[in-house]
Design an enzyme around this catalytic site. Structure first.
Site, PDB file in Angstrom:
ATOM      1  N   ARG A  13     -47.238  -9.614 -16.545  1.00 40.73           N
ATOM      2  CA  ARG A  13     -47.371  -8.234 -17.045  1.00 40.73           C
ATOM      3  C   ARG A  13     -46.787  -7.233 -16.032  1.00 40.73           C
ATOM      4  O   ARG A  13     -45.727  -6.649 -16.236  1.00 40.73           O
ATOM      5  CB  ARG A  13     -48.859  -7.933 -17.322  1.00 40.73           C
ATOM      6  N   ASP A  14     -47.460  -7.028 -14.916  1.00 42.79           N
ATOM      7  CA  ASP A  14     -47.007  -6.015 -13.941  1.00 42.79           C
ATOM      8  C   ASP A  14     -45.629  -6.396 -13.405  1.00 42.79           C
ATOM      9  O   ASP A  14     -44.781  -5.534 -13.153  1.00 42.79           O
ATOM     10  CB  ASP A  14     -48.019  -5.933 -12.784  1.00 42.79           C
ATOM     11  N   HIS A 205     -55.865  -4.051  -5.990  1.00 47.08           N
ATOM     12  CA  HIS A 205     -54.518  -4.294  -6.530  1.00 47.08           C
ATOM     13  C   HIS A 205     -53.524  -3.586  -5.605  1.00 47.08           C
ATOM     14  O   HIS A 205     -53.398  -2.368  -5.640  1.00 47.08           O
ATOM     15  CB  HIS A 205     -54.498  -3.715  -7.948  1.00 47.08           C
ATOM     16  N   HIS A 207     -49.684  -3.056  -3.838  1.00 45.92           N
ATOM     17  CA  HIS A 207     -48.234  -3.247  -3.882  1.00 45.92           C
ATOM     18  C   HIS A 207     -47.726  -3.290  -2.443  1.00 45.92           C
ATOM     19  O   HIS A 207     -48.352  -2.736  -1.537  1.00 45.92           O
ATOM     20  CB  HIS A 207     -47.560  -2.123  -4.684  1.00 45.92           C
ATOM     21  N   CYS A 238     -44.327  -0.188 -11.438  1.00 47.80           N
ATOM     22  CA  CYS A 238     -44.639   0.559 -12.651  1.00 47.80           C
ATOM     23  C   CYS A 238     -43.497   1.525 -12.946  1.00 47.80           C
ATOM     24  O   CYS A 238     -43.047   2.242 -12.066  1.00 47.80           O
ATOM     25  CB  CYS A 238     -45.947   1.318 -12.472  1.00 47.80           C
ATOM     26  N   ASN A 247     -45.405  -6.026  -6.408  1.00 44.68           N
ATOM     27  CA  ASN A 247     -46.801  -6.286  -6.077  1.00 44.68           C
ATOM     28  C   ASN A 247     -46.897  -7.163  -4.835  1.00 44.68           C
ATOM     29  O   ASN A 247     -45.937  -7.829  -4.453  1.00 44.68           O
ATOM     30  CB  ASN A 247     -47.455  -7.071  -7.216  1.00 44.68           C
TER      31      ASN A 247
END
Ligand code: COA
Ligand code: ZN
Length: 304
Positions: A13-14, A205, A207, A238, A247
């Site tokens: 996803r990310d 989370h 990055h 994003c 990430n």
């Protein structure tokens, strides 16, 4: 080292939502199958967002129906339309996503933080009716700094986290969406969060824009955080966070944890090869340090 550390793999996803090169559904499925074979147990597989906004994940319904068995899968849901789609393919674990700053959510999901929480309260309640044993994650993006609004006060993150927990999310993932935080900031924010909420409610989370993601994980573990998001091969970013790089790489996280004595159950060699599936489709060489080192040692060459 006895309490386990959870890893939520967000690469499908990310990692993929911001890539210009279209990735075929079959390639995504091969990637996810390889992640599962490597021992990854939780995968955020896709997003049921508007395909006009994120065409990279427009195949969410099709992908979901074909996911290999094994891991627990979750998906992002931005609104009631997304919930309908998610429920139609049997999603049992969903993630709602907002941020600590209005400036970011307005660009990302075209709502203020307040509006997003109103929408999510309804999405969460309908999801609970349909899936009484379902699991809901909430994201608070831009928790340290917003690319549009600047530094974020800790109190703002605590407030949004509390409101997500009030609407019934099981866990809140706190995002350094643009990868700018240093460990001392992580110490401040996680200490404050863990004063308010139990550790099992909070994930981090990170990055790796500035190379501090691993250092930030170490700091968060020391404070008592036991769940981290990571993306295989360090893919990701994003589209509404200019300048955000990938990430935290799952390979770097697994290396850190294993080397520190935390058993992950993940095979670093298989994981490094799983990431290659997507990197090759993107035409990009591996960049995550632990992945490069692992691939080099497996092939008998020393890393350059
Ligand atoms: N899935 C599919 N289509 C959707 C949808 C969803 N979840 N939500 C809305 N749409 C469609 C609507 O049906 C409408 O289609 P139409 O133009 O053919 O009538 C169109 O999208 C616009 O709907 P609207 O409700 O006005 O949405 P919006 O344009 O204000 O966008 C979001 C709001 C939340 C749907 C959109 O901003 C979005 O999907 N953002 C995701 C961003 C993201 O994933 N960021 C990365 C994660 S951090
Ligand atoms: Zn992210």
């Amino acid at each position: 080292m006895s309490d386990p550390i959870r890893i939520v793999e967000v690469g499908p996803r990310d990692g993929l939502q911001n890539e210009k090169t279209p990735i075929a559904t079959e390639t995504k499925l091969a990637f996810i199958a390889a992640l599962a074979a490597a021992g990854i147990r939780e995968v955020e597989a896709t997003s049921f967002v508007s395909p006009k906004w994120i065409p990279q994940l427009a195949d969410a319904n099709d992908l979901w129906r074909q996911l290999p068995t094994g891991p627990l899968y979750s998906a992002l849901v931005p609104n009631l339309a997304g919930l309908e789609r998610a429920l139609s393919v049997g999603v049992e674990r969903m993630a709602l996503f907002t941020a600590a700053s209005d400036a970011f959510t307005e660009r990302n999901i075209r709502m203020t933080v307040d509006q997003s929480l109103t929408v999510f309260a309804e999405v969460a309640s309908r999801f609970r009716q349909a899936k009484p044993n379902g699991w809901i994650r909430g994201y608070v993006s831009t928790a340290f700094e917003c690319p549009y609004a600047g530094r974020i006060p800790i109190s703002q993150v605590i407030e949004v986290t509390g409101r997500l927990i009030d609407i019934g999310v099981n866990e809140v993932s706190i995002g350094d969406t643009i990868g700018v935080a240093a460990p001392i900031e992580v110490r401040g924010l996680t200490t404050a969060l863990l004063r308010e909420f139990p550790s099992e409610r909070i994930a981090m989370h990170f990055h790796d824009t500035n190379g501090l993601a691993v250092a930030n994980v170490v700091e968060a573990i020391d404070r008592g955080i036991r769940c981290f998001d990571a993306s295989a091969g360090g893919l990701g970013g994003c589209p509404y966070a200019p300048g955000a790089s990938g990430n935290l790489a799952t390979e770097d996280l697994v290396y850190l944890l294993e080397r520190s004595g935390w058993h992950t159950g993940i095979d670093l060699d298989e994981l490094s090869r799983a990431s290659l599936i997507v990197l090759e489709a993107l035409g990009r060489p591996p960049a995550a340090k632990a992945q490069v080192a692992q691939l080099a040692s497996a092939s008998g060459t020393s890393p350059t």
